[in-house]
Scaffold this motif. Sequence first.
Motif, PDB file in Angstrom:
ATOM      1  N   ALA A 144      73.483  -0.988  55.334  1.00  0.00           N
ATOM      2  CA  ALA A 144      73.821  -1.161  56.754  1.00  0.00           C
ATOM      3  C   ALA A 144      74.895  -2.233  56.876  1.00  0.00           C
ATOM      4  O   ALA A 144      74.874  -3.231  56.161  1.00  0.00           O
ATOM      5  N   GLY A 145      75.865  -1.979  57.743  1.00  0.00           N
ATOM      6  CA  GLY A 145      76.930  -2.953  57.964  1.00  0.00           C
ATOM      7  C   GLY A 145      78.023  -2.921  56.910  1.00  0.00           C
ATOM      8  O   GLY A 145      78.918  -3.764  56.931  1.00  0.00           O
ATOM      9  N   ALA A 146      77.981  -1.950  55.991  1.00  0.00           N
ATOM     10  CA  ALA A 146      78.989  -1.900  54.921  1.00  0.00           C
ATOM     11  C   ALA A 146      80.358  -1.476  55.454  1.00  0.00           C
ATOM     12  O   ALA A 146      80.459  -0.828  56.491  1.00  0.00           O
ATOM     13  N   ASP A 147      81.387  -1.850  54.725  1.00  0.00           N
ATOM     14  CA  ASP A 147      82.744  -1.394  55.031  1.00  0.00           C
ATOM     15  C   ASP A 147      83.053  -0.168  54.189  1.00  0.00           C
ATOM     16  O   ASP A 147      82.820  -0.162  52.978  1.00  0.00           O
ATOM     17  N   PHE A 148      83.574   0.856  54.850  1.00  0.00           N
ATOM     18  CA  PHE A 148      83.895   2.119  54.195  1.00  0.00           C
ATOM     19  C   PHE A 148      85.407   2.319  54.326  1.00  0.00           C
ATOM     20  O   PHE A 148      85.914   2.549  55.415  1.00  0.00           O
ATOM     21  N   VAL A 149      86.109   2.204  53.195  1.00  0.00           N
ATOM     22  CA  VAL A 149      87.568   2.189  53.241  1.00  0.00           C
ATOM     23  C   VAL A 149      88.137   3.492  52.685  1.00  0.00           C
ATOM     24  O   VAL A 149      87.885   3.846  51.530  1.00  0.00           O
ATOM     25  N   THR A 150      88.898   4.203  53.507  1.00  0.00           N
ATOM     26  CA  THR A 150      89.506   5.465  53.106  1.00  0.00           C
ATOM     27  C   THR A 150      90.966   5.240  52.729  1.00  0.00           C
ATOM     28  O   THR A 150      91.709   4.640  53.501  1.00  0.00           O
ATOM     29  N   TYR A 151      91.333   5.700  51.526  1.00  0.00           N
ATOM     30  CA  TYR A 151      92.745   5.584  51.133  1.00  0.00           C
ATOM     31  C   TYR A 151      93.312   6.918  50.675  1.00  0.00           C
ATOM     32  O   TYR A 151      94.449   6.983  50.198  1.00  0.00           O
ATOM     33  N   GLY A 152      92.537   7.993  50.840  1.00  0.00           N
ATOM     34  CA  GLY A 152      93.025   9.306  50.454  1.00  0.00           C
ATOM     35  C   GLY A 152      92.110  10.399  50.966  1.00  0.00           C
ATOM     36  O   GLY A 152      91.023  10.118  51.496  1.00  0.00           O
ATOM     37  N   ALA A 153      92.571  11.645  50.826  1.00  0.00           N
ATOM     38  CA  ALA A 153      91.775  12.796  51.271  1.00  0.00           C
ATOM     39  C   ALA A 153      92.043  13.949  50.318  1.00  0.00           C
ATOM     40  O   ALA A 153      92.562  14.991  50.697  1.00  0.00           O
ATOM     41  N   MET A 154      91.655  13.721  49.045  1.00  0.00           N
ATOM     42  CA  MET A 154      91.930  14.725  48.016  1.00  0.00           C
ATOM     43  C   MET A 154      91.289  16.075  48.337  1.00  0.00           C
ATOM     44  O   MET A 154      91.778  17.112  47.921  1.00  0.00           O
ATOM     45  N   SER A 155      90.188  16.058  49.088  1.00  0.00           N
ATOM     46  CA  SER A 155      89.522  17.314  49.462  1.00  0.00           C
ATOM     47  C   SER A 155      90.288  18.034  50.573  1.00  0.00           C
ATOM     48  O   SER A 155      89.955  19.141  50.940  1.00  0.00           O
ATOM     49  N   LYS A 156      91.311  17.370  51.124  1.00  0.00           N
ATOM     50  CA  LYS A 156      92.069  17.883  52.278  1.00  0.00           C
ATOM     51  C   LYS A 156      91.175  18.110  53.503  1.00  0.00           C
ATOM     52  O   LYS A 156      91.523  18.847  54.421  1.00  0.00           O
ATOM     53  N   GLN A 157      90.025  17.455  53.516  1.00  0.00           N
ATOM     54  CA  GLN A 157      89.107  17.578  54.648  1.00  0.00           C
ATOM     55  C   GLN A 157      89.052  16.269  55.423  1.00  0.00           C
ATOM     56  O   GLN A 157      89.271  15.210  54.843  1.00  0.00           O
ATOM     57  N   PRO A 158      88.767  16.332  56.723  1.00  0.00           N
ATOM     58  CA  PRO A 158      88.605  15.083  57.483  1.00  0.00           C
ATOM     59  C   PRO A 158      87.253  14.431  57.165  1.00  0.00           C
ATOM     60  O   PRO A 158      86.458  14.977  56.404  1.00  0.00           O
ATOM     61  N   LEU A 159      87.031  13.297  57.748  1.00  0.00           N
ATOM     62  CA  LEU A 159      85.738  12.615  57.641  1.00  0.00           C
ATOM     63  C   LEU A 159      84.931  12.982  58.872  1.00  0.00           C
ATOM     64  O   LEU A 159      85.307  12.608  59.981  1.00  0.00           O
ATOM     65  N   THR A 160      83.832  13.712  58.700  1.00  0.00           N
ATOM     66  CA  THR A 160      83.024  14.092  59.855  1.00  0.00           C
ATOM     67  C   THR A 160      81.817  13.160  59.940  1.00  0.00           C
ATOM     68  O   THR A 160      80.831  13.330  59.236  1.00  0.00           O
TER      69      THR A 160
END
Lengths: 401, 401
Positions: B296-312
Amino acid sequence: MPPTTLLRRTTLAFPRTSTLSTQTRTISAYGYTQSKALTFRDYGDPASVLSLHKHSISPPHGSALTLRFLASPINPADINQIQGVYPSKPTFTTSLGTAHPLAVGGNEGVAEVIALGDAAKQSGFAKGDWVFMRAPGFGTWRTHAAAEAGQLVKLREEAREGISAVQAGTVSVNPCTAYQMLRGFGNLKEGQWFMQNGANSGVGRAAIQLAKVWGYKSINVIRSRTGEDAAQKEEELKEELKAIGADVVITDAELQAREMRDRIKEITNGGRERIGLALNCVSGKPAIAMAKLVGAGADFVTYGAMSKQPLTIPASLLIFKDIRFHGFWVSRWSEQNPEDKVKMVEHVLELTRKGEFRDSPMDEIRWEWETTGEELVEKVAQTLEGYRSGKGVFVFGDSTK
Amino acid sequence: MPPTTLLRRTTLAFPRTSTLSTQTRTISAYGYTQSKALTFRDYGDPASVLSLHKHSISPPHGSALTLRFLASPINPADINQIQGVYPSKPTFTTSLGTAHPLAVGGNEGVAEVIALGDAAKQSGFAKGDWVFMRAPGFGTWRTHAAAEAGQLVKLREEAREGISAVQAGTVSVNPCTAYQMLRGFGNLKEGQWFMQNGANSGVGRAAIQLAKVWGYKSINVIRSRTGEDAAQKEEELKEELKAIGADVVITDAELQAREMRDRIKEITNGGRERIGLALNCVSGKPAIAMAKLVGAGADFVTYGAMSKQPLTIPASLLIFKDIRFHGFWVSRWSEQNPEDKVKMVEHVLELTRKGEFRDSPMDEIRWEWETTGEELVEKVAQTLEGYRSGKGVFVFGDSTK
């Protein structure tokens, strides 16, 4: 979690169910207090699982206090809690005199101290004080309750001046949510913009008014109306929100139209004025449409999902536009920051007194001693449907004194 | 953006296309430098739009410098930039002696100063210095380039010691991305956990090794393999990543299995050790599976989308679990923090020298003066396919001196 041993099992002298007694005096000659509470023993649909339960509370000793509730709102989260789908769980206890543990509905409200032990007096409480619950899960849909001093926060005498019980009883959730989201994220300066959806909600209306106090400007999204008089209804709501301080009000449909990007640019002085914050209680597609319109590096704060849809975020909004997606839950924030919470409540009440903050439209539900369980449960169920003018709030009548 | 007037149009004495000349000496008696560059005039598929263009660079005056490239990697972002789908755009210029503006591919690399004007000397540069580009969009896939002092960052002599050109030329993107994500988010303390997907990528391998330096522990997700020897391939890769410091390595399939929650609990000492950070370059479903496992409270950092899918993202992950979803883009970060960037590069090179950091597997592509455009473009196209052992890096041969 509140202790579960505060309430003595009812004795034969004080019959435990309302069907056995129609007495209206709630305090007996022996100092026992009669109470009625909207309770549930299993999670489920509120109309099926809620019932009115009568019990008695023994005279308070030590750090215990006896409370009489004045006003307790019905928030959507309360409904979800009864359905069992809310992460904050209620306290199930046999201390209300039943063999099977019961929980009392409701999480927000204001109560008056009607009796207290010596240690509670030494903690700074007195008869007649108005108090809030320090944490959710206490159960506020009841005429009376036993509490421990540590569970309560006192509203200072000065802060109470000119404030109604309904105002005090509904300040902890919606206005505080709006307040903390506007102040805790986005680092907005005077004259800067924020955007929000669900602008007609209690939180939305609070955000519009608080923004005025701090000099923030707001772009407000409301749900598109349907039917023949949709346009007129939308226009009326736009005017209503502008009257309480909204700078710009648009519908969902306008938000998602192609030309909105240009209009936002125009509104923000050719894009030179930054939109640094978005408040989202809708989620789904309309939320992403909003995320695409805020400025690079903006904070996007989700506090609800009225569309029942997730947030489907293209990675580019995160990586290249640097939008930061946070959540806000006032229960957690309040538990982690109890002192800031009290200051915030007192500030909102001060603004209310000065006429700078007005409550959202409320549907007052009188709860007299003789009000039946059926009537009360029906009101809760209506809130669930969500088609009422405002928010339901139980207001306890003189007969519950 | 680099100035576009640094390169004088080629004169008749220095033929502008490689078909007219097979000369291998790149510096003429008059101080003009011959250069070959992989260029494109329109966005599109690299195999179609890239071509090798020869031109000459006039002797540098004032704050101008002439560079000879030593090593320039082919990063996925470079490909996206040529396709026209990357937000950071290249510089199209007629200064390479063409009527129609051209852009040079590539954004990362290290070059040697081979000639410079007096003002450039006064800015602290000297012949033989190794330099990086201060900002992306310069174009690094070329044997030589003209630059202005303000566009360059010098690698200090001490930092260069014992470092190969390939090591220096590939430090700015992947290792720096891993470095800044681990240090700039999550507020990890020694002994705490982070989780990442794409653990076999350049950034992933860098994160594993840098984490060891700072005492962070890693749970690493790799793509599930297919085919007969899938299990063996997965096992080999797990061992390979453990050998460079990974604490735990799991596949995508394991990540998304129901029992993973219990296994994570076990790994983190009954859940008492917090997973405070997640690094995501995959996006789509596997990313959300990861978000559900962090604390809980973690940071989730996105730097790519190799799956070519959005984050749902379910709203509950934001509101109740308080996961904060950020993006990270090393280009923006580097532009905003040029001095921190230099320090970071020097730190990674120091770790490399000390043997605490090893480059990811690289596929060195020799670029000699006579290497044809077809050969070079083919290597770029292969990188696009993404099935190679490592990352392609152009290494310029002695014949380009």
